[in-house]
Motif scaffolding. Sequence first.
Motif, mmCIF file in Angstrom:
data_model
loop_
_atom_site.group_PDB
_atom_site.id
_atom_site.type_symbol
_atom_site.label_atom_id
_atom_site.label_comp_id
_atom_site.label_asym_id
_atom_site.label_seq_id
_atom_site.Cartn_x
_atom_site.Cartn_y
_atom_site.Cartn_z
ATOM 1 N N SER A 173 0.827 -1.209 0.000
ATOM 2 C CA SER A 173 0.000 0.000 0.000
ATOM 3 C C SER A 173 0.860 1.256 0.000
ATOM 4 C CB SER A 173 -0.924 -0.008 1.222
ATOM 5 O OG SER A 173 -1.671 1.181 1.298
ATOM 6 N N LEU A 174 1.940 1.243 0.781
ATOM 7 C CA LEU A 174 2.852 2.392 0.805
ATOM 8 C C LEU A 174 3.493 2.612 -0.561
ATOM 9 C CD1 LEU A 174 4.731 1.927 4.214
ATOM 10 C CD2 LEU A 174 2.884 3.532 3.698
ATOM 11 N N MET A 175 3.910 1.522 -1.194
ATOM 12 C CA MET A 175 4.563 1.636 -2.499
ATOM 13 C C MET A 175 3.588 2.135 -3.563
ATOM 14 S SD MET A 175 6.972 -1.789 -2.345
ATOM 15 C CE MET A 175 7.995 -1.372 -3.766
ATOM 16 N N LEU A 176 2.357 1.664 -3.503
ATOM 17 C CA LEU A 176 1.347 2.157 -4.455
ATOM 18 C C LEU A 176 1.018 3.621 -4.188
ATOM 19 C CD1 LEU A 176 -1.039 -0.940 -4.535
ATOM 20 C CD2 LEU A 176 0.330 -0.066 -6.441
ATOM 21 N N GLY A 177 1.078 4.013 -2.913
ATOM 22 C CA GLY A 177 0.857 5.414 -2.572
ATOM 23 C C GLY A 177 1.924 6.317 -3.149
ATOM 24 N N MET A 178 3.129 5.763 -3.295
ATOM 25 C CA MET A 178 4.218 6.546 -3.876
ATOM 26 C C MET A 178 4.102 6.661 -5.387
ATOM 27 S SD MET A 178 7.570 5.623 -1.561
ATOM 28 C CE MET A 178 7.201 3.943 -1.104
ATOM 29 N N CYS A 179 3.114 5.982 -5.950
ATOM 30 C CA CYS A 179 2.817 6.131 -7.382
ATOM 31 C C CYS A 179 1.675 7.120 -7.609
ATOM 32 C CB CYS A 179 2.433 4.774 -7.980
ATOM 33 S SG CYS A 179 3.757 3.547 -7.950
ATOM 34 N N SER A 180 1.133 7.663 -6.517
ATOM 35 C CA SER A 180 0.022 8.603 -6.630
ATOM 36 C C SER A 180 0.494 9.942 -7.189
ATOM 37 C CB SER A 180 -0.614 8.828 -5.257
ATOM 38 O OG SER A 180 0.288 9.499 -4.383
ATOM 39 N N LEU A 181 -0.454 10.725 -7.679
ATOM 40 C CA LEU A 181 -0.136 12.032 -8.260
ATOM 41 C C LEU A 181 0.503 12.947 -7.218
ATOM 42 C CD1 LEU A 181 -0.330 13.892 -10.722
ATOM 43 C CD2 LEU A 181 -2.600 14.581 -9.910
ATOM 44 N N THR A 184 4.254 11.694 -6.705
ATOM 45 C CA THR A 184 5.124 11.791 -7.881
ATOM 46 C C THR A 184 5.370 13.233 -8.324
ATOM 47 O OG1 THR A 184 3.182 11.419 -9.294
ATOM 48 C CG2 THR A 184 4.544 9.508 -8.754
ATOM 49 N N THR A 185 4.465 14.132 -7.978
ATOM 50 C CA THR A 185 4.706 15.545 -8.306
ATOM 51 C C THR A 185 5.620 16.218 -7.275
ATOM 52 O OG1 THR A 185 2.657 16.143 -7.138
ATOM 53 C CG2 THR A 185 2.529 15.860 -9.529
ATOM 54 N N TRP A 192 12.732 9.409 -5.825
ATOM 55 C CA TRP A 192 11.548 8.558 -5.881
ATOM 56 C C TRP A 192 11.943 7.087 -5.785
ATOM 57 C CZ3 TRP A 192 9.628 4.713 -9.116
ATOM 58 C CH2 TRP A 192 8.288 4.392 -8.936
ATOM 59 N N TYR A 193 12.970 6.710 -6.514
ATOM 60 C CA TYR A 193 13.427 5.315 -6.460
ATOM 61 C C TYR A 193 13.970 4.969 -5.070
ATOM 62 C CZ TYR A 193 12.985 5.110 -11.533
ATOM 63 O OH TYR A 193 12.480 5.119 -12.816
ATOM 64 N N LEU A 194 14.639 5.911 -4.448
ATOM 65 C CA LEU A 194 15.152 5.692 -3.101
ATOM 66 C C LEU A 194 14.004 5.492 -2.112
ATOM 67 C CD1 LEU A 194 17.691 5.581 -1.321
ATOM 68 C CD2 LEU A 194 17.466 8.052 -0.982
ATOM 69 N N ALA A 195 12.953 6.278 -2.283
ATOM 70 C CA ALA A 195 11.777 6.139 -1.412
ATOM 71 C C ALA A 195 11.119 4.775 -1.601
ATOM 72 C CB ALA A 195 10.784 7.259 -1.703
ATOM 73 N N LEU A 200 10.614 -1.802 0.541
ATOM 74 C CA LEU A 200 11.163 -3.034 -0.032
ATOM 75 C C LEU A 200 12.243 -3.610 0.881
ATOM 76 C CD1 LEU A 200 11.235 -5.026 -2.386
ATOM 77 C CD2 LEU A 200 12.906 -3.533 -3.514
ATOM 78 N N LEU A 201 13.110 -2.745 1.399
ATOM 79 C CA LEU A 201 14.184 -3.189 2.301
ATOM 80 C C LEU A 201 13.618 -3.794 3.576
ATOM 81 C CD1 LEU A 201 17.129 -3.343 3.316
ATOM 82 C CD2 LEU A 201 16.852 -1.003 4.158
ATOM 83 N N THR A 202 12.691 -3.081 4.216
ATOM 84 C CA THR A 202 12.129 -3.599 5.465
ATOM 85 C C THR A 202 11.363 -4.902 5.230
ATOM 86 O OG1 THR A 202 10.179 -2.162 5.216
ATOM 87 C CG2 THR A 202 11.994 -1.338 6.555
ATOM 88 N N SER A 203 10.715 -5.025 4.079
ATOM 89 C CA SER A 203 9.995 -6.264 3.759
ATOM 90 C C SER A 203 10.954 -7.446 3.671
ATOM 91 C CB SER A 203 9.248 -6.126 2.435
ATOM 92 O OG SER A 203 8.231 -5.169 2.518
ATOM 93 N N LEU A 204 12.089 -7.242 3.017
ATOM 94 C CA LEU A 204 13.073 -8.317 2.873
ATOM 95 C C LEU A 204 13.639 -8.726 4.235
ATOM 96 C CD1 LEU A 204 15.003 -7.100 -0.312
ATOM 97 C CD2 LEU A 204 13.437 -9.039 -0.141
#
Length: 222
Positions: A173-181, A184-185, A192-195, A200-204
């Motif tokens: 959900s957090l990652m999809l939120g980072m694809c929101s308008l 991304t603006t 953005w890639y770092l965010a 992803l890191l904590t999930s692993l």
Amino acid sequence: MALTAETESRLYRSLRVAAGAAAHLVALGFPAAVAVLARPGSSLFSWHPLLMALAFSFLMTEALLIFSPETSLLRSFSRKVRVRAHWALQLLALLCALLGLGIITYNKHLNGKGHFVTWHGLTGLLAVLYAGGQCAGGVLLLYPKLMKNWTLAKLKLYHATSGLVGYLLGCASLMLGMCSLWFTTTVTGASWYLAMLCPLLTSLVIMNQVSNAYLYRKRSQH
């Protein structure tokens, strides 16, 4: 030159410690960065990303890392203390998630926008509902006699596994939120890639922790 089994074990442990330390930093740093971007209080919406980042990035991550044998901040305390801390953090995470969900729902209502019409919205709703169910399921670990045909070890295993699923839903959900308008603006380029790498890191790290706990239980049974 081949590494000895002892050297490999030490190297693996060192990598786990380093990854765990990075997870702690990310768990705190990501919500802090979101707070700077959202400026909570500047609008009703501004509280939504902060509360969700606190719930799924900070509180839930720390609630799970509390059982890590290498990187738990409470590893010197008894398991009873760690379990209580886990419960407190999970309940706080659920509270933040519910508040974040309520705020975005009310904000969309005020602006005449549709509810849960994006993948981010649907995944976020599922993650919050799942977190509520997971907390309710955790009660069985406090009162295992309610499940007479289940051993405590099996209950712990299923709770940890289902908890991992819920955590991954929150991170998704957090990652999809980072694809929101909105995101991304505000955040572009390498930032953005770092965010995106943060959840992803904590999930692993959490997946590795749960899988190692599962393997340890399997070995101890034989």
